[in-house]
Write an enzyme that holds these catalytic residues in place. Structure first.
Site, mmCIF file in Angstrom:
data_model
loop_
_atom_site.group_PDB
_atom_site.id
_atom_site.type_symbol
_atom_site.label_atom_id
_atom_site.label_comp_id
_atom_site.label_asym_id
_atom_site.label_seq_id
_atom_site.Cartn_x
_atom_site.Cartn_y
_atom_site.Cartn_z
ATOM 1 N N SER A 59 43.323 33.289 44.510
ATOM 2 C CA SER A 59 42.932 34.622 44.990
ATOM 3 C C SER A 59 42.388 35.469 43.847
ATOM 4 C CB SER A 59 44.123 35.332 45.646
ATOM 5 O OG SER A 59 45.028 35.758 44.650
ATOM 6 N N LEU A 61 40.595 37.558 40.986
ATOM 7 C CA LEU A 61 39.556 37.265 40.000
ATOM 8 C C LEU A 61 39.382 35.754 39.780
ATOM 9 C CD1 LEU A 61 37.481 38.330 37.953
ATOM 10 C CD2 LEU A 61 39.326 38.449 36.250
ATOM 11 N N SER A 189 43.939 41.674 29.677
ATOM 12 C CA SER A 189 43.905 42.926 30.428
ATOM 13 C C SER A 189 43.659 44.072 29.455
ATOM 14 C CB SER A 189 45.256 43.133 31.113
ATOM 15 O OG SER A 189 45.381 44.453 31.602
ATOM 16 N N TYR A 202 54.527 43.400 31.131
ATOM 17 C CA TYR A 202 53.129 42.991 31.306
ATOM 18 C C TYR A 202 52.337 43.179 30.011
ATOM 19 C CZ TYR A 202 48.554 42.590 33.651
ATOM 20 O OH TYR A 202 47.293 42.198 34.036
HETATM 21 C C1 LIG Z 1 45.187 39.323 49.129
HETATM 22 O O1 LIG Z 1 46.119 38.653 49.935
HETATM 23 C C2 LIG Z 1 45.712 38.528 51.292
HETATM 24 C C3 LIG Z 1 46.856 37.945 52.069
HETATM 25 O O2 LIG Z 1 47.392 36.827 51.443
HETATM 26 C C4 LIG Z 1 44.442 37.683 51.357
HETATM 27 O O3 LIG Z 1 43.999 37.572 52.672
HETATM 28 C C5 LIG Z 1 43.358 38.356 50.515
HETATM 29 O O4 LIG Z 1 42.214 37.555 50.478
HETATM 30 C C6 LIG Z 1 43.855 38.595 49.096
HETATM 31 N N1 LIG Z 1 42.872 39.386 48.376
HETATM 32 C C7 LIG Z 1 42.214 38.941 47.302
HETATM 33 C C8 LIG Z 1 41.232 39.881 46.685
HETATM 34 O O5 LIG Z 1 42.399 37.843 46.822
#
Ligand SMILES: *[C@@H]1O[C@H](CO)[C@@H](O)[C@H](O)[C@H]1NC(C)=O
Length: 320
Positions: A59, A61, A189, A202
């Site tokens: 998910s 970046l 970061s 962090y």
């Molecule tokens: C954040 O999490 C949701 C649920 O798991 C997912 O659908 C979504 O794509 C994620 N957002 C990013 C930017 O990865």
């Protein structure tokens, strides 16, 4: 004379600002243009026939970096993360973008160092001991004051954000040294440059990444390997949702700063262009006004920044 001095003092930070804020973001904030930053021809050419490993690819970046890489004529890309379903979904999106490249899904929990070593070995063999690009993007944030944070949270964040990356690098980099080429892109970061309240764990883990990369670069450059340490500001990802509270539980909230952050696809494109076209080593991306100002203040008025951060803590404490 005094006036000249004040003018010089004013101009210095301004020129520093233009140095730290990438031109694409400056333009964007002026015109609010939404055009995505695509990888340019030179970047695409540099990546042709190459193999890459991307952690944190399920998910945010990491996913955006994987998708941008998938648009190039690469040979192999290993996608890693914790969530197998999301990884499979990213792989399908990658396959749709590029039918020639081989995509492999290898899940790994970066808080488990032994698992990270095993993952790196498996990823290396999936690439036939030939990895060109190692992207260390898997990470986790924290959201609690020092007094409310357990030692275990410090330890977990050090593992997820730093030690797992060291463990993975130690498996992968020797093969890069053998062939005399390779790129390590470690996503740090802005909090790896400035420690802010509620982020002791962090900030510590990201400062570790910064120092490690700087030292590593001094050793690996002569072997033909480039080490890049990227410091993003706020990006619109799930980073805050998945951040750790002081007791290790999940923060579970979407912070406004994160929600309003930069578009991950644009940031990913800019990162790859900075690395493969411009040859930048350490750079800041997606830094908003306050992050940029803080970086400048750290150099030119550290005491002022210190006071600002104290105020920020007191204000946040009041709002709790
Ligand atoms: C954040 O999490 C949701 C649920 O798991 C997912 O659908 C979504 O794509 C994620 N957002 C990013 C930017 O990865």
């Amino acid at each position: 004379m005094e006036m000249l001095k004040s003018i010089a003092l004013l101009l210095l930070p301004l020129s520093a600002a233009s140095f730290f804020v990438p031109s694409t973001y400056r333009k964007e904030s002026l015109s609010r243009l939404a055009a995505s930053i695509e990888i340019n021809e030179k970047t695409a050419k540099e990546l042709t026939d190459k193999s890459a490993i991307v952690t944190g690819a399920s998910s945010g970046l990491g996913k955006a970096l994987a998708l941008q890489l998938a648009k190039c004529d690469m040979k192999k890309i290993v996608l890693s993360g914790r969530n197998m379903d999301s990884l499979q979904d990213v792989k399908e999106q990658c396959d749709a973008l590029n039918s020639q490249c081989e995509f492999h899904v290898l899940p790994c929990d970066l808080s488990d160092i032994e698992a990270s070593k095993k993952f790196a070995k498996d990823a290396l063999s999936k690439c036939n001991d030939n990895v060109d690009v190692l992207v260390l993007c898997g990470g986790m944030s924290s959201r609690s004051s020092f007094l409310e944070s357990s030692y275990e949270v410090d330890e977990m964040l050090m593992k997820v954000n730093f030690l797992s990356g060291s463990a993975i690098s130690k498996e992968i980099v020797p093969s890069m040294v053998d062939k005399g080429s390779g790129s390590i892109i470690w996503i740090s970061s802005v909090q790896g440059l400035i420690g802010t309240p509620y982020r002791t764990s962090y900030a510590a883990s990201k400062f570790a990444v910064q120092g490690y990369c700087e030292a590593l670069r001094s050793e690996l450059t002569s072997s033909g390997i480039s080490v890049h340490c990227v410091s993003p500001g706020y990006i619109s990802t799930n980073l805050s949702l998945n951040a750790a509270n002081g007791d290790g539980s999940s923060y579970g909230k979407m912070d406004q700063t994160t929600a309003n952050g930069a578009n991950p696809n644009q940031v990913a494109g800019e990162i790859l262009n900075n690395v493969f076209s411009k040859g930048k080593s350490d750079f800041v991306v997606a830094a908003g006004f306050s992050a940029t100002a803080a970086i400048i203040l750290k150099f030119f008025a550290p005491k002022f920044l210190e006071q600002k951060l104290v105020k920020r803590f007191l204000k946040a404490q009041k709002n709790e």
